[in-house]
Motif scaffolding. Structure first.
Motif, PDB file in Angstrom:
ATOM      1  N   LYS A 187      37.390   5.927  11.033  1.00  0.00           N
ATOM      2  CA  LYS A 187      37.640   6.518   9.718  1.00  0.00           C
ATOM      3  C   LYS A 187      36.923   5.721   8.632  1.00  0.00           C
ATOM      4  O   LYS A 187      36.348   6.288   7.706  1.00  0.00           O
ATOM      5  CB  LYS A 187      39.144   6.592   9.449  1.00  0.00           C
ATOM      6  CG  LYS A 187      39.838   7.621  10.329  1.00  0.00           C
ATOM      7  CD  LYS A 187      41.342   7.568  10.175  1.00  0.00           C
ATOM      8  CE  LYS A 187      42.003   8.519  11.167  1.00  0.00           C
ATOM      9  NZ  LYS A 187      43.443   8.372  11.198  1.00  0.00           N
ATOM     10  N   GLU A 246      33.619   7.070   6.357  1.00  0.00           N
ATOM     11  CA  GLU A 246      33.618   6.947   4.898  1.00  0.00           C
ATOM     12  C   GLU A 246      32.370   6.179   4.430  1.00  0.00           C
ATOM     13  O   GLU A 246      31.762   6.521   3.420  1.00  0.00           O
ATOM     14  CB  GLU A 246      34.898   6.250   4.425  1.00  0.00           C
ATOM     15  CG  GLU A 246      35.102   6.276   2.944  1.00  0.00           C
ATOM     16  CD  GLU A 246      35.323   7.672   2.376  1.00  0.00           C
ATOM     17  OE1 GLU A 246      34.934   7.885   1.216  1.00  0.00           O
ATOM     18  OE2 GLU A 246      35.875   8.535   3.079  1.00  0.00           O
ATOM     19  N   LYS A 248      29.473   8.495   4.636  1.00  0.00           N
ATOM     20  CA  LYS A 248      29.640   9.506   3.585  1.00  0.00           C
ATOM     21  C   LYS A 248      29.167   8.963   2.230  1.00  0.00           C
ATOM     22  O   LYS A 248      28.531   9.683   1.452  1.00  0.00           O
ATOM     23  CB  LYS A 248      31.111   9.933   3.512  1.00  0.00           C
ATOM     24  CG  LYS A 248      31.392  11.058   2.571  1.00  0.00           C
ATOM     25  CD  LYS A 248      32.880  11.409   2.640  1.00  0.00           C
ATOM     26  CE  LYS A 248      33.271  12.360   1.540  1.00  0.00           C
ATOM     27  NZ  LYS A 248      34.715  12.595   1.529  1.00  0.00           N
ATOM     28  N   ASN A 249      29.456   7.705   1.953  1.00  0.00           N
ATOM     29  CA  ASN A 249      29.020   7.082   0.701  1.00  0.00           C
ATOM     30  C   ASN A 249      27.500   7.070   0.565  1.00  0.00           C
ATOM     31  O   ASN A 249      26.968   7.094  -0.540  1.00  0.00           O
ATOM     32  CB  ASN A 249      29.558   5.660   0.573  1.00  0.00           C
ATOM     33  CG  ASN A 249      31.047   5.629   0.322  1.00  0.00           C
ATOM     34  OD1 ASN A 249      31.641   6.604  -0.126  1.00  0.00           O
ATOM     35  ND2 ASN A 249      31.669   4.513   0.649  1.00  0.00           N
TER      36      ASN A 249
END
Length: 163
Positions: free
Chosen positions: A104, A108, A111-112
Motif C-alpha cells: 500500500k 502510494e 502514484k505520487n
C-alpha cells in the motif's frame, strides 16, 4: 519473518519472562485480533496513516529500497530519483500483494510520481522477490531488511521513505 527475527532478541532482552507463540497473520488480522483480545501483542509493519486505535510502540523504522538488476543500474548513475523511476518503470516488476502494508505504501509512492509498474506476479515472500531481481528479470521494492548482498543487484534507497 526477517522483521520478527530482527526484533525478537531486543524484545526478549527487555521482557525475558514473556512467552511468545508466533502466529503469522496479515496486519489487518493482527489489528482485528488485538481489538477482539484474541492476541495480546502483535509485531507489525505499519505506516503512520495505517495505524488504528491500538497502542503502538516503535521498535525500529524501516526504509524501502528499489532493487534492480545490475544490467539496468549501470545506466542510472548520477540520476535523481524521478529520472531513475522513469527509467525503471519500463521494466517488469514483481511485488508484494496489494493487501500488504508495504505494498500500500509502495502503490502510494508510485502514484505520487504518476507511474504504474507492469507487475508480472505478486508474492508475500520478499526473499523470492529479491531472487527474481538477482536473476536479472525484474525489479522490486522491499523493506531494507530483505537486502541480500549480490553482485547482480543494485539497491536504491527510496528518498527517506520510512515505514
Amino acid at each position: 519473518m526477517p522483521m520478527f527475527l530482527s526484533i525478537y532478541p531486543i524484545f526478549h532482552k527487555i521482557y525475558p519472562n514473556i512467552k511468545i507463540e508466533a502466529i503469522e497473520l496479515s496486519v489487518e488480522e493482527q489489528h482485528r485480533m488485538i481489538e477482539e483480545r484474541k492476541i495480546d501483542i502483535a509485531f507489525v509493519n505499519v505506516a503512520e496513516n495505517q495505524k488504528t486505535k491500538n497502542i503502538y510502540q516503535i521498535i525500529r523504522k524501516e526504509k524501502l529500497v528499489l532493487a534492480i538488476p545490475n544490467r539496468i543500474a549501470k545506466n542510472l548513475k548520477n540520476k535523481n530519483m524521478k529520472d531513475i523511476l522513469n527509467e525503471v518503470i519500463k521494466e517488469n516488476f514483481v511485488m508484494l500483494p496489494k493487501n500488504t502494508t508495504i505494498r500500500k505504501v509502495i502503490d502510494e509512492y508510485f502514484k505520487n510520481f504518476k507511474l504504474s509498474p507492469k507487475i508480472l506476479f505478486e508474492s508475500k515472500n520478499s526473499s523470492l522477490l529479491i531472487k527474481m531481481v538477482e536473476s536479472q528479470l525484474v525489479c522490486t521494492i522491499v523493506s531494507e531488511i530483505h537486502i541480500i548482498e549480490s553482485k547482480d543487484i543494485k539497491y536504491i534507497l527510496l528518498d527517506d521513505f520510512l515505514i
